[in-house]
Structure formats: C-alpha cells, structure tokens
Design a protein around this motif. Structure first.
Motif, PDB file in Angstrom:
ATOM      1  N   PRO A 103      19.467  12.007  26.554  1.00  0.00           N
ATOM      2  CA  PRO A 103      18.320  11.101  26.562  1.00  0.00           C
ATOM      3  C   PRO A 103      17.169  11.588  25.697  1.00  0.00           C
ATOM      4  O   PRO A 103      16.321  10.819  25.313  1.00  0.00           O
ATOM      5  N   SER A 104      17.129  12.874  25.351  1.00  0.00           N
ATOM      6  CA  SER A 104      16.035  13.375  24.530  1.00  0.00           C
ATOM      7  C   SER A 104      16.179  12.945  23.073  1.00  0.00           C
ATOM      8  O   SER A 104      15.217  12.965  22.317  1.00  0.00           O
ATOM      9  N   ASN A 105      17.366  12.549  22.642  1.00  0.00           N
ATOM     10  CA  ASN A 105      17.579  12.148  21.256  1.00  0.00           C
ATOM     11  C   ASN A 105      17.267  10.679  21.007  1.00  0.00           C
ATOM     12  O   ASN A 105      17.192  10.253  19.863  1.00  0.00           O
ATOM     13  N   LYS A 106      17.077   9.924  22.050  1.00  0.00           N
ATOM     14  CA  LYS A 106      16.847   8.496  21.879  1.00  0.00           C
ATOM     15  C   LYS A 106      15.360   8.221  21.661  1.00  0.00           C
ATOM     16  O   LYS A 106      14.502   8.844  22.262  1.00  0.00           O
ATOM     17  N   THR A 107      15.084   7.254  20.807  1.00  0.00           N
ATOM     18  CA  THR A 107      13.707   6.865  20.560  1.00  0.00           C
ATOM     19  C   THR A 107      13.327   5.743  21.526  1.00  0.00           C
ATOM     20  O   THR A 107      14.150   4.887  21.849  1.00  0.00           O
ATOM     21  N   ALA A 108      12.107   5.781  21.957  1.00  0.00           N
ATOM     22  CA  ALA A 108      11.633   4.757  22.884  1.00  0.00           C
ATOM     23  C   ALA A 108      11.312   3.482  22.110  1.00  0.00           C
ATOM     24  O   ALA A 108      10.568   3.502  21.136  1.00  0.00           O
ATOM     25  N   THR A 109      11.880   2.386  22.539  1.00  0.00           N
ATOM     26  CA  THR A 109      11.615   1.101  21.897  1.00  0.00           C
ATOM     27  C   THR A 109      10.755   0.270  22.838  1.00  0.00           C
ATOM     28  O   THR A 109      11.018   0.188  24.031  1.00  0.00           O
ATOM     29  N   THR A 110       9.736  -0.329  22.272  1.00  0.00           N
ATOM     30  CA  THR A 110       8.869  -1.192  23.072  1.00  0.00           C
ATOM     31  C   THR A 110       9.158  -2.644  22.705  1.00  0.00           C
ATOM     32  O   THR A 110       9.314  -2.982  21.543  1.00  0.00           O
ATOM     33  N   THR A 111       9.246  -3.468  23.693  1.00  0.00           N
ATOM     34  CA  THR A 111       9.479  -4.888  23.466  1.00  0.00           C
ATOM     35  C   THR A 111       8.189  -5.648  23.728  1.00  0.00           C
ATOM     36  O   THR A 111       7.431  -5.315  24.639  1.00  0.00           O
TER      37      THR A 111
END
Length: 55
Positions: free
Chosen positions: A37-45
């Motif tokens: 989970p640390s490699n994923k970028t946070a996406t905002t909708t």
C-alpha cells in the motif's frame, strides 16, 4: 473421562506453539506482499454536493 486429563494435551499444545513460533512464523514472515500500500498514489475524486430540496 480422558479428555479432562491435561498431561498429554498440554505437551502437544506446547509443542505446536513452539513449532509455530520458531519454525513456521519466520518462514511466513519472509514473504513479501505483492500489493504494497505504500507504493500506491492517493487519488482524489471530485464529488458534487447533493442539492437538498428543503434548503
């Protein structure tokens, strides 16, 4: 009733717990997770506000 005699079952339980903590658990902890989970970028909708009929 032989089920209430803790002599053989306590040694079996102790053997299983020592085996798990010293042999099996270190082998399981060496596996790495494929989806870290640390490699994923946070996406905002973008969300739209709800239009309440009484306001």
């Amino acid at each position: 009733m032989p089920q209430l005699n803790p002599d053989p079952w306590f040694l079996i339980m102790l053997n299983i717990m020592i085996n798990f903590s010293l042999v099996i658990q270190p082998k399981l902890m060496t596996f790495t997770s494929t989806n870290s989970p640390s490699n994923k970028t946070a996406t905002t909708t973008k969300t739209t506000p709800w239009a309440w009929p009484w306001t």
